[in-house]
Write an enzyme that holds these catalytic residues in place. Structure first.
Site, short mmCIF file in Angstrom:
data_model
loop_
_atom_site.label_atom_id
_atom_site.label_comp_id
_atom_site.label_asym_id
_atom_site.label_seq_id
_atom_site.Cartn_x
_atom_site.Cartn_y
_atom_site.Cartn_z
CD GLU A 111 -2.83 -1.24 2.37
OE1 GLU A 111 -4.01 -1.56 2.22
OE2 GLU A 111 -2.31 -0.98 3.48
CD GLU A 131 -2.79 -6.55 4.30
OE1 GLU A 131 -2.21 -5.46 4.30
OE2 GLU A 131 -2.67 -7.37 3.35
#
Length: 260
Positions: A111, A131
């Site tokens: 990210e 995640e």
């Protein structure tokens, strides 16, 4: 300044090295320090380009520091100005940022990389959004990645946590290009020098237009540009640099950009 960051100024170029062995993971303190660094970069008229990379040769960044989370860092805690890693939500970041991806780039590290404008990766780099396996959501990637690469590839990465190598990342357009690991920083610095020699007011206008137009129709965006309703565009059209560009072209010489 956090001990986890090594920050170097080379003329108009700022190099930021995230150096938190073993995995260059980011805790709240480090995120806040990164935000301060990138805010100062944004606001310094003498700096034109930033490079973000990881310390060592194995990790660019493994994302959120789960060990720190286990010790009390809240996942929804105070990341500081600019949000996680100092770049994801940095307002009015109208200067180019290059990510030099020197190894594993996963979770919040991916990210962070997606927050840059140009991504150059070493040939051994790898990418994932794991995640899902720890029962949480890659929030920023869920917003950004399906807009950057084919939807079904982004969804597979988000839903399964599958790893991809640098070659596949380049194939889907996630990164700009791959270079041998030993040449990574030379390549990135050459790109940064090219950008640093360019017109900073034009870069600012490009970044604001791209960012703001994402939520507009084409015609609405064009109307705002032609009516000089973007602050950076209005500044550019009234600037010395705008005249310098035309004069340099007419005089068949290289322009001298002053950023004003």
């Amino acid at each position: 300044m956090s001990d986890a960051l090594k920050v170097t100024r080379n003329g108009a170029i700022l190099e930021v090295v995230l150096d938190r062995p073993k995995a260059n993971a980011i805790d709240l303190q480090t995120s806040r320090a990164m935000g301060e660094v990138f805010r100062d970069f944004r606001d310094d008229p003498d700096l034109r380009v930033a490079i973000i990379t990881g310390g060592g040769e194995k990790f660019f960044c493994a994302g959120w520091d789960l060990k720190a989370a286990a010790d009390g860092d809240a996942v929804d805690g105070d990341y500081g100005v600019g949000g996680f890693g100092g770049l994801q939500e940095m307002r009015a970041m109208n200067k180019p940022v290059i990510a030099a991806i020197n190894g594993i780039c996963c979770g919040g590290g991916l990210e962070l990389a997606l927050s840059a404008d140009i991504l150059i990766a070493a040939d051994h780099a790898s990418f994932a959004l794991p995640e899902i396996r720890s029962g949480t959501v890659a929030d920023a990637a869920s917003v950004k990645l399906p807009k950057r690469i084919p939807y079904h590839i982004a969804m597979e990465m988000l839903l399964t946590g599958r790893w991809i190598d640098a070659e596949e990342a380049a194939r889907w357009g996630m990164i700009n290009r791959i270079v041998p690991a030993a040449s990574l920083m030379d390549e990135v610095r050459q790109t940064a020098e090219l950008l640093a020699s360019g017109p900073p007011l034009v870069y600012a206008a490009i970044k604001e237009i791209v960012r703001e137009a994402e939520a507009m129709t084409f015609q609405d965006a064009m109307n705002r540009i032609t009516q000089r309703q973007f602050g950076t565009v209005d500044h550019l059209y009234a600037s010395e640099d705008q005249l310098e560009g035309a004069r340099a072209f007419a005089e068949k010489r290289d322009p001298v950009w002053k950023g004003r």
